[in-house]
Design a protein around this motif. Structure first.
Motif, mmCIF file in Angstrom:
data_model
loop_
_atom_site.group_PDB
_atom_site.id
_atom_site.type_symbol
_atom_site.label_atom_id
_atom_site.label_comp_id
_atom_site.label_asym_id
_atom_site.label_seq_id
_atom_site.Cartn_x
_atom_site.Cartn_y
_atom_site.Cartn_z
ATOM 1 N N SER A 60 -13.388 -14.264 -2.338
ATOM 2 C CA SER A 60 -13.109 -13.204 -3.306
ATOM 3 C C SER A 60 -11.642 -12.785 -3.328
ATOM 4 O O SER A 60 -11.166 -12.266 -4.351
ATOM 5 N N PHE A 61 -10.927 -12.993 -2.216
ATOM 6 C CA PHE A 61 -9.535 -12.562 -2.109
ATOM 7 C C PHE A 61 -8.708 -13.656 -1.434
ATOM 8 O O PHE A 61 -9.102 -14.179 -0.388
ATOM 9 N N ALA A 62 -7.546 -13.959 -2.028
ATOM 10 C CA ALA A 62 -6.659 -14.966 -1.442
ATOM 11 C C ALA A 62 -5.575 -14.331 -0.577
ATOM 12 O O ALA A 62 -5.124 -14.916 0.403
ATOM 13 N N ALA A 63 -5.131 -13.151 -0.952
ATOM 14 C CA ALA A 63 -4.090 -12.435 -0.206
ATOM 15 C C ALA A 63 -4.132 -10.979 -0.615
ATOM 16 O O ALA A 63 -4.693 -10.620 -1.663
ATOM 17 N N ILE A 64 -3.524 -10.125 0.221
ATOM 18 C CA ILE A 64 -3.511 -8.701 -0.099
ATOM 19 C C ILE A 64 -2.250 -8.062 0.456
ATOM 20 O O ILE A 64 -1.732 -8.481 1.498
ATOM 21 N N GLY A 65 -1.719 -7.099 -0.264
ATOM 22 C CA GLY A 65 -0.549 -6.358 0.181
ATOM 23 C C GLY A 65 -0.771 -4.868 -0.003
ATOM 24 O O GLY A 65 -1.277 -4.426 -1.039
ATOM 25 N N LEU A 66 -0.403 -4.099 0.995
ATOM 26 C CA LEU A 66 -0.621 -2.651 0.966
ATOM 27 C C LEU A 66 0.468 -1.945 0.165
ATOM 28 O O LEU A 66 1.661 -2.205 0.344
ATOM 29 N N ILE A 67 0.047 -1.046 -0.697
ATOM 30 C CA ILE A 67 0.977 -0.180 -1.425
ATOM 31 C C ILE A 67 1.032 1.190 -0.767
ATOM 32 O O ILE A 67 2.096 1.704 -0.476
ATOM 33 N N GLU A 68 -0.119 1.773 -0.474
ATOM 34 C CA GLU A 68 -0.154 3.028 0.287
ATOM 35 C C GLU A 68 -1.568 3.251 0.815
ATOM 36 O O GLU A 68 -2.544 2.717 0.285
ATOM 37 N N GLY A 70 -4.077 6.280 3.399
ATOM 38 C CA GLY A 70 -4.167 7.567 4.071
ATOM 39 C C GLY A 70 -5.618 7.894 4.351
ATOM 40 O O GLY A 70 -6.505 7.050 4.152
ATOM 41 N N ASP A 71 -5.900 9.112 4.792
ATOM 42 C CA ASP A 71 -7.278 9.528 5.027
ATOM 43 C C ASP A 71 -8.104 9.450 3.749
ATOM 44 O O ASP A 71 -9.332 9.331 3.787
ATOM 45 N N TRP A 72 -7.435 9.512 2.620
ATOM 46 C CA TRP A 72 -8.098 9.477 1.316
ATOM 47 C C TRP A 72 -8.551 8.071 0.919
ATOM 48 O O TRP A 72 -9.366 7.908 0.022
ATOM 49 N N GLY A 73 -7.986 7.028 1.553
ATOM 50 C CA GLY A 73 -8.340 5.659 1.211
ATOM 51 C C GLY A 73 -7.134 4.754 1.185
ATOM 52 O O GLY A 73 -6.215 4.915 1.988
ATOM 53 N N TRP A 74 -7.067 3.821 0.204
ATOM 54 C CA TRP A 74 -5.928 2.901 0.130
ATOM 55 C C TRP A 74 -5.727 2.350 -1.276
ATOM 56 O O TRP A 74 -6.633 2.395 -2.114
ATOM 57 N N ARG A 75 -4.513 1.838 -1.513
ATOM 58 C CA ARG A 75 -4.161 1.159 -2.751
ATOM 59 C C ARG A 75 -3.446 -0.130 -2.397
ATOM 60 O O ARG A 75 -2.506 -0.126 -1.584
ATOM 61 N N CYS A 76 -3.883 -1.225 -3.012
ATOM 62 C CA CYS A 76 -3.362 -2.542 -2.656
ATOM 63 C C CYS A 76 -3.218 -3.429 -3.886
ATOM 64 O O CYS A 76 -3.817 -3.173 -4.939
ATOM 65 N N LYS A 77 -2.438 -4.475 -3.729
ATOM 66 C CA LYS A 77 -2.393 -5.570 -4.698
ATOM 67 C C LYS A 77 -3.068 -6.765 -4.049
ATOM 68 O O LYS A 77 -2.746 -7.132 -2.926
ATOM 69 N N ALA A 78 -4.016 -7.368 -4.758
ATOM 70 C CA ALA A 78 -4.771 -8.498 -4.213
ATOM 71 C C ALA A 78 -4.615 -9.710 -5.119
ATOM 72 O O ALA A 78 -4.730 -9.599 -6.346
ATOM 73 N N ASP A 79 -4.344 -10.860 -4.502
ATOM 74 C CA ASP A 79 -4.366 -12.127 -5.227
ATOM 75 C C ASP A 79 -5.783 -12.681 -5.190
ATOM 76 O O ASP A 79 -6.451 -12.635 -4.146
ATOM 77 N N LEU A 80 -6.233 -13.214 -6.321
ATOM 78 C CA LEU A 80 -7.562 -13.805 -6.404
ATOM 79 C C LEU A 80 -7.496 -15.290 -6.064
ATOM 80 O O LEU A 80 -6.445 -15.921 -6.210
ATOM 81 N N PRO A 81 -8.601 -15.878 -5.608
ATOM 82 C CA PRO A 81 -8.597 -17.296 -5.217
ATOM 83 C C PRO A 81 -8.335 -18.228 -6.405
ATOM 84 O O PRO A 81 -8.567 -17.870 -7.563
ATOM 85 N N ASN A 82 -7.853 -19.424 -6.068
ATOM 86 C CA ASN A 82 -7.679 -20.507 -7.049
ATOM 87 C C ASN A 82 -6.769 -20.132 -8.211
ATOM 88 O O ASN A 82 -6.963 -20.570 -9.344
ATOM 89 N N GLY A 83 -5.763 -19.296 -7.917
ATOM 90 C CA GLY A 83 -4.785 -18.941 -8.938
ATOM 91 C C GLY A 83 -5.352 -18.153 -10.096
ATOM 92 O O GLY A 83 -4.829 -18.211 -11.222
ATOM 93 N N ALA A 84 -6.416 -17.392 -9.861
ATOM 94 C CA ALA A 84 -7.086 -16.650 -10.938
ATOM 95 C C ALA A 84 -6.425 -15.320 -11.253
ATOM 96 O O ALA A 84 -7.020 -14.471 -11.908
ATOM 97 N N GLY A 85 -5.193 -15.114 -10.792
ATOM 98 C CA GLY A 85 -4.488 -13.876 -11.088
ATOM 99 C C GLY A 85 -4.535 -12.890 -9.941
ATOM 100 O O GLY A 85 -4.781 -13.256 -8.784
ATOM 101 N N ASN A 86 -4.289 -11.632 -10.251
ATOM 102 C CA ASN A 86 -4.297 -10.603 -9.208
ATOM 103 C C ASN A 86 -4.884 -9.314 -9.750
ATOM 104 O O ASN A 86 -5.139 -9.173 -10.945
#
Length: 284
Positions: A60-68, A70-86
């Protein structure tokens, strides 16, 4: 993963609390309900754990990078497998109510929200995962197809998460139950009888250690990752002399135990020596 100003700006002005009232503006597709043999503590820990996604859920996920985060949760950018975008993903947690909401803020599936309620059961927990889309699909057949795809994906995600959560609980239980009289020195027998292609286990007072032959000698390292106790017994040694945790991708040098990016403490190492009898002795 490269994170740009545009990725960060996509989250500007967004609230850090679950918007329950906002669900009225979305179309409810259906749900996926699952019983899991884990505790609420492990489940909430898993919800906050964005790092494991590309390692435990590689389909389901090829890579992930954290944006921010906290106790409230998280926000990230995720690359999808097989070059399907992000995707730009946001997970908000209502911790007191064991509830969390995931939103695809940008990218494939933009506007989809997945809301999950966890509750305690006699032998574990139940998760009620509810799927919402910005607008109703054109036909009932389309809605049914989208729901089926999402249910199948979450069935696989929870298969994989259950294995991780149970593994972590078992590692915590073992660590807690380890008795003070556990050996400080373990005899693995004659070196001549050991297979250098195999790994062995030494139970020391400091924990379980994997004993293996590497770089013309025997070495011993902790059997669990110091980050979140991921299993390292089957981790392969790469060309840089490092092993990688299968849960979060943390990489440890076998020379000194240091993590490649200093994201956690060093991997504990134990001493290996051959005594006068020709036996391999492992000690903390």
């Amino acid at each position: 993963m490269e994170l740009g100003a545009q990725d960060r700006s996509a989250f500007a002005g967004r609230a850090t609390a679950v918007d329950y009232d906002g669900l009225k503006q979305l179309h409810y597709l259906g749900s996926y309900v699952r019983q899991l043999p884990v505790s609420l503590t492990r489940m909430m820990e898993n919800a906050y754990d964005w790092e494991h996604l590309p390692f435990v859920h590689s389909s389901s996920f090829a890579a992930i990078g954290l944006i921010e985060e906290g106790d409230w949760g998280w926000r990230c950018k995720a690359d999808l497998p097989n070059g399907a975008g992000n995707q730009l993903l946001e997970l908000l947690v209502d911790r007191p109510n064991y509830y969390w909401a995931t939103t695809v803020v940008e990218g494939s599936g933009q506007g989809i929200q997945i809301h999950t309620q966890a509750s305690e059961q006699n032998d574990g927990i139940e998760v009620d995962v509810r799927f919402y889309v910005p607008a109703a699909p054109e036909t009932e057949a389309q809605a049914a197809m989208i729901l089926s795809v999402m249910q199948a994906q979450y069935a696989q995600l929870y298969d994989e998460d259950a294995e991780l959560m149970q593994g972590r609980q078992a590692a915590l239980d073992t660590k807690r139950e380890r008795r003070a009289e556990t050996n400080e020195r373990v005899d693995l027998g004659k070196v001549s009888a050991l297979d250098i292609a195999q790994t062995y286990t030494a139970e020391l007072q400091a924990g379980a250690f994997v004993v293996r032959y590497w770089s013309n000698g025997w070495i011993a390292h902790a059997a669990t990752c110091p980050h979140m106790l991921g299993p390292l017994a089957k981790a392969e040694i790469d060309s840089d002399g490092r092993i990688t945790c299968p849960w979060h991708g943390y990489r440890f040098a076998l020379s000194d135990g240091a993590e490649a990016q200093k994201r956690c403490g060093a991997l504990p190492l134990a001493a290996c020596e051959v005594d006068e009898r020709g036996h391999l002795m492992v000690s903390a």
